[in-house]
Design a protein around this motif. Structure first.
Motif, PDB file in Angstrom:
ATOM      1  N   UNK A   1       0.818  -1.205   0.000  1.00 59.65           N
ATOM      2  CA  UNK A   1       0.000   0.000   0.000  1.00 59.65           C
ATOM      3  C   UNK A   1       0.854   1.259   0.000  1.00 59.65           C
ATOM      4  N   UNK A   2       1.936   1.229   0.773  1.00 63.30           N
ATOM      5  CA  UNK A   2       2.857   2.372   0.795  1.00 63.30           C
ATOM      6  C   UNK A   2       3.530   2.527  -0.565  1.00 63.30           C
ATOM      7  N   UNK A   3       3.934   1.405  -1.162  1.00 55.88           N
ATOM      8  CA  UNK A   3       4.552   1.471  -2.491  1.00 55.88           C
ATOM      9  C   UNK A   3       3.575   2.010  -3.530  1.00 55.88           C
ATOM     10  N   UNK A   4       2.327   1.562  -3.462  1.00 55.52           N
ATOM     11  CA  UNK A   4       1.330   2.013  -4.434  1.00 55.52           C
ATOM     12  C   UNK A   4       1.091   3.512  -4.330  1.00 55.52           C
TER      13      UNK A   4
ATOM     14  N   UNK B   1       1.430  -0.253 -11.552  1.00 52.73           N
ATOM     15  CA  UNK B   1       0.053   0.224 -11.607  1.00 52.73           C
ATOM     16  C   UNK B   1      -0.168   1.012 -12.893  1.00 52.73           C
ATOM     17  N   UNK B   2      -1.333   0.831 -13.497  1.00 50.27           N
ATOM     18  CA  UNK B   2      -1.607   1.451 -14.793  1.00 50.27           C
ATOM     19  C   UNK B   2      -1.513   2.972 -14.745  1.00 50.27           C
TER      20      UNK B   2
ATOM     21  N   UNK C   1      -7.324   7.717  -1.540  1.00 48.85           N
ATOM     22  CA  UNK C   1      -6.213   6.989  -0.925  1.00 48.85           C
ATOM     23  C   UNK C   1      -6.075   7.379   0.544  1.00 48.85           C
ATOM     24  N   UNK C   2      -6.171   8.670   0.812  1.00 48.19           N
ATOM     25  CA  UNK C   2      -6.078   9.138   2.199  1.00 48.19           C
ATOM     26  C   UNK C   2      -7.214   8.556   3.034  1.00 48.19           C
ATOM     27  N   UNK C   3      -8.417   8.559   2.461  1.00 44.48           N
ATOM     28  CA  UNK C   3      -9.570   8.008   3.176  1.00 44.48           C
ATOM     29  C   UNK C   3      -9.377   6.523   3.464  1.00 44.48           C
ATOM     30  N   UNK C   4      -8.839   5.791   2.488  1.00 43.32           N
ATOM     31  CA  UNK C   4      -8.619   4.358   2.680  1.00 43.32           C
ATOM     32  C   UNK C   4      -7.651   4.098   3.829  1.00 43.32           C
ATOM     33  N   UNK C   5      -6.583   4.890   3.909  1.00 49.37           N
ATOM     34  CA  UNK C   5      -5.623   4.727   5.002  1.00 49.37           C
ATOM     35  C   UNK C   5      -6.246   5.106   6.343  1.00 49.37           C
ATOM     36  N   UNK C   6      -7.019   6.187   6.356  1.00 49.87           N
ATOM     37  CA  UNK C   6      -7.657   6.626   7.606  1.00 49.87           C
ATOM     38  C   UNK C   6      -8.628   5.566   8.111  1.00 49.87           C
ATOM     39  N   UNK C   7      -9.435   5.029   7.205  1.00 53.28           N
ATOM     40  CA  UNK C   7     -10.392   3.988   7.592  1.00 53.28           C
ATOM     41  C   UNK C   7      -9.662   2.750   8.098  1.00 53.28           C
TER      42      UNK C   7
ATOM     43  N   UNK D   1     -13.391  -0.290  -3.875  1.00 52.32           N
ATOM     44  CA  UNK D   1     -12.479  -1.051  -4.731  1.00 52.32           C
ATOM     45  C   UNK D   1     -11.186  -0.250  -4.938  1.00 52.32           C
ATOM     46  N   UNK D   2     -10.500  -0.467  -6.037  1.00 51.57           N
ATOM     47  CA  UNK D   2      -9.287   0.279  -6.325  1.00 51.57           C
ATOM     48  C   UNK D   2      -8.220   0.113  -5.258  1.00 51.57           C
ATOM     49  N   UNK D   3      -7.674   1.250  -4.802  1.00 52.26           N
ATOM     50  CA  UNK D   3      -6.560   1.230  -3.854  1.00 52.26           C
ATOM     51  C   UNK D   3      -6.936   0.551  -2.546  1.00 52.26           C
ATOM     52  N   UNK D   4      -8.196   0.691  -2.138  1.00 49.71           N
ATOM     53  CA  UNK D   4      -8.614   0.124  -0.851  1.00 49.71           C
ATOM     54  C   UNK D   4      -8.332  -1.367  -0.776  1.00 49.71           C
ATOM     55  N   UNK D   5      -8.424  -2.060  -1.922  1.00 49.54           N
ATOM     56  CA  UNK D   5      -8.231  -3.504  -1.899  1.00 49.54           C
ATOM     57  C   UNK D   5      -6.762  -3.905  -1.911  1.00 49.54           C
TER      58      UNK D   5
END
Length: 257
Positions: A54-57, A72-73, A82-88, A137-141
């Motif tokens: 996740x950090x690399x992405x 990643x494409x 991305x920020x929201x995904x990390x916070x959650x 979906x996306x980064x969250x996964x």
């Protein structure tokens, strides 16, 4: 005299059976403990890998994985999503850690209702997190499996640690069985379909459709298929076997074991 000898013989048999039964229970308990810690280690190691990816992405857009890097494409993942995904994710981990600490420190002092309520909070939180990840979906996964693995580590520990008795055992066993079976079936199903596609029995487009992969995903070469199944296939099968074995060995409560 005969009666006395008979009574003595029966007592000896009872003692021998008791010792034998206690020895068998002790062996099962040691095995359950070993599998519990092994499943916990497997889960934590895989969770760290996903958080690292996740950090690399979010920084380079290139995931360092065994068998070759994944680019990643759209490059590095950025934006509010991305920020929201990390916070959650961090929030979920804090809630999970708080519940574990609560059971460990105050489990015996909690009422039955409070224990059930705390368990319900954990289950509802993780269920909502899975729904959120499926929706976003996306980064969250990329990081979601890491959180789920931490949850799996907590389940494995709760099955072998004293504080786990404050959580309904049927729920822990159900989650352990589900996790183990899903990993085994998922890997066997995917591996068989990939093998059929590599051998030409089915087309790659059909294989992608059957496993839910993007239609634009590139086909695997024979060498890639072998490497992927040797690395990831073995890893997922190991995790599935560990959790299924743990669920079987820890099917009785701590008091009964």
């Amino acid at each position: 005299m005969v009666c006395c000898l008979y009574v003595i013989s029966e007592r000896k048999n009872t003692i021998v059976n008791t010792i034998s039964g206690a020895s068998e229970i002790s062996k099962r308990r040691r095995a359950a403990t070993w599998f519990g810690y092994a499943a916990c280690a497997w889960s934590l190691l895989f969770s760290l890998a996903h958080f690292y990816w996740g950090i690399e992405a979010a920084t380079t857009g290139v995931l360092t994985v065994p068998g070759g890097n994944i680019h990643l494409e759209n490059g590095p993942a950025t934006g509010s999503g991305v920020i929201l995904a990390w916070v959650v994710t961090v929030g979920i981990l804090c809630i999970l850690g708080g519940l574990i600490a609560l059971f460990r420190i105050r489990g015996e002092r909690m009422s039955h209702g409070m224990q059930r309520s705390a368990t319900a909070v954990g289950v509802v939180t993780m269920t909502a997190y899975v729904v959120y990840c499926f929706t976003i979906n996306g980064f969250a996964w990329i990081i979601a499996p890491g959180t789920l693995c931490v949850f799996g580590a907590a389940i494995s520990l709760s099955l072998i640690q004293p504080w786990g008795r404050f959580i309904p055992r049927w729920l822990l066993l159900l989650l352990a069985w589900l996790g183990g079976v899903i990993m085994i079936v998922h890997e066997l199903y995917g591996g068989i379909l990939q093998g059929m596609a590599v051998s030409g029995m089915i087309g790659w487009q059909q294989e992608h459709l059957m496993i839910g992969a993007p239609a634009t995903q590139a086909p695997l070469t024979v060498q890639q298929f072998i490497n992927q199944n040797l690395i990831w296939g073995s890893w997922f099968l190991l995790g599935g076997i560990l959790f299924c074995a743990l669920a079987w060995l820890a099917r009785h409560s701590l008091d009964e074991r």
